[in-house]
Design a protein around this motif. Structure first.
Motif, PDB file in Angstrom:
ATOM      1  N   ALA A 169      48.147  37.075  43.367  1.00  0.00           N
ATOM      2  CA  ALA A 169      47.686  36.823  44.724  1.00  0.00           C
ATOM      3  C   ALA A 169      47.691  38.121  45.502  1.00  0.00           C
ATOM      4  O   ALA A 169      48.624  38.916  45.420  1.00  0.00           O
ATOM      5  CB  ALA A 169      48.571  35.795  45.411  1.00  0.00           C
ATOM      6  N   VAL A 170      46.621  38.320  46.318  1.00  0.00           N
ATOM      7  CA  VAL A 170      46.506  39.523  47.124  1.00  0.00           C
ATOM      8  C   VAL A 170      47.254  39.268  48.419  1.00  0.00           C
ATOM      9  O   VAL A 170      46.983  38.301  49.130  1.00  0.00           O
ATOM     10  CB  VAL A 170      45.027  39.858  47.393  1.00  0.00           C
ATOM     11  CG1 VAL A 170      44.904  41.103  48.251  1.00  0.00           C
ATOM     12  CG2 VAL A 170      44.292  40.014  46.067  1.00  0.00           C
ATOM     13  N   PRO A 171      48.192  40.115  48.762  1.00  0.00           N
ATOM     14  CA  PRO A 171      48.915  39.886  50.006  1.00  0.00           C
ATOM     15  C   PRO A 171      47.996  40.120  51.210  1.00  0.00           C
ATOM     16  O   PRO A 171      47.172  41.019  51.202  1.00  0.00           O
ATOM     17  CB  PRO A 171      50.053  40.901  49.980  1.00  0.00           C
ATOM     18  CG  PRO A 171      49.610  41.955  49.023  1.00  0.00           C
ATOM     19  CD  PRO A 171      48.674  41.279  48.054  1.00  0.00           C
ATOM     20  N   THR A 172      48.136  39.283  52.179  1.00  0.00           N
ATOM     21  CA  THR A 172      47.311  39.425  53.384  1.00  0.00           C
ATOM     22  C   THR A 172      48.041  40.300  54.379  1.00  0.00           C
ATOM     23  O   THR A 172      49.249  40.209  54.562  1.00  0.00           O
ATOM     24  CB  THR A 172      47.024  38.049  54.028  1.00  0.00           C
ATOM     25  OG1 THR A 172      48.271  37.432  54.302  1.00  0.00           O
ATOM     26  CG2 THR A 172      46.234  37.185  53.049  1.00  0.00           C
ATOM     27  N   VAL A 173      47.293  41.161  55.011  1.00  0.00           N
ATOM     28  CA  VAL A 173      47.844  42.053  56.013  1.00  0.00           C
ATOM     29  C   VAL A 173      47.449  41.508  57.371  1.00  0.00           C
ATOM     30  O   VAL A 173      46.280  41.233  57.644  1.00  0.00           O
ATOM     31  CB  VAL A 173      47.295  43.486  55.831  1.00  0.00           C
ATOM     32  CG1 VAL A 173      47.834  44.432  56.875  1.00  0.00           C
ATOM     33  CG2 VAL A 173      47.556  43.971  54.425  1.00  0.00           C
ATOM     34  N   PRO A 174      48.417  41.293  58.287  1.00  0.00           N
ATOM     35  CA  PRO A 174      48.066  40.751  59.589  1.00  0.00           C
ATOM     36  C   PRO A 174      47.230  41.773  60.383  1.00  0.00           C
ATOM     37  O   PRO A 174      47.486  42.979  60.327  1.00  0.00           O
ATOM     38  CB  PRO A 174      49.397  40.499  60.272  1.00  0.00           C
ATOM     39  CG  PRO A 174      50.406  41.274  59.487  1.00  0.00           C
ATOM     40  CD  PRO A 174      49.829  41.518  58.121  1.00  0.00           C
TER      41      PRO A 174
END
Length: 104
Positions: free
Chosen positions: A97-102
């Motif tokens: 899973a690609v981490p989401t950046v806020p």
């Protein structure tokens, strides 16, 4: 039982190889080409040396062990080859899973 006989068979085989290699060549197979001619081919004097008798004894033990091991292995089911086993289905590797950046 079979493992013990196999180890004994291996030891007899190595001893037989060693005894045969230690013997000196007489210049021909079966005593042919020696000074005795064919008269001494199977006489007591021609076959009386220790290495020849040791070779004969080890050869007899070798053949007897080979026959016993063949008879013991006759009733066993053959082991399956790794090539005969079914191949598990190939699956694609899991995608991390690609981490989401806020967003700020």
């Amino acid at each position: 039982m079979t493992n013990l006989l196999l180890v004994l068979f291996l030891l007899v085989t190595l001893a037989l190889i060693g005894v045969i290699l230690v013997q000196r060549s007489e210049g021909g197979g079966l005593g042919i080409g020696t000074t005795q001619g064919m008269g001494g081919f199977m006489s007591g004097r021609g076959t009386a040396n220790l290495l020849t008798r040791t070779t004969a004894v080890l050869g007899t033990i070798f053949m007897a062990l080979a026959l016993v091991l063949a008879m013991l292995g006759k009733g066993q089911a053959p082991s399956r080859s790794i090539l005969d086993m079914p191949v598990p289905p190939l699956t694609a590797p899991a995608v991390p899973a690609v981490p989401t950046v806020p967003n700020n």
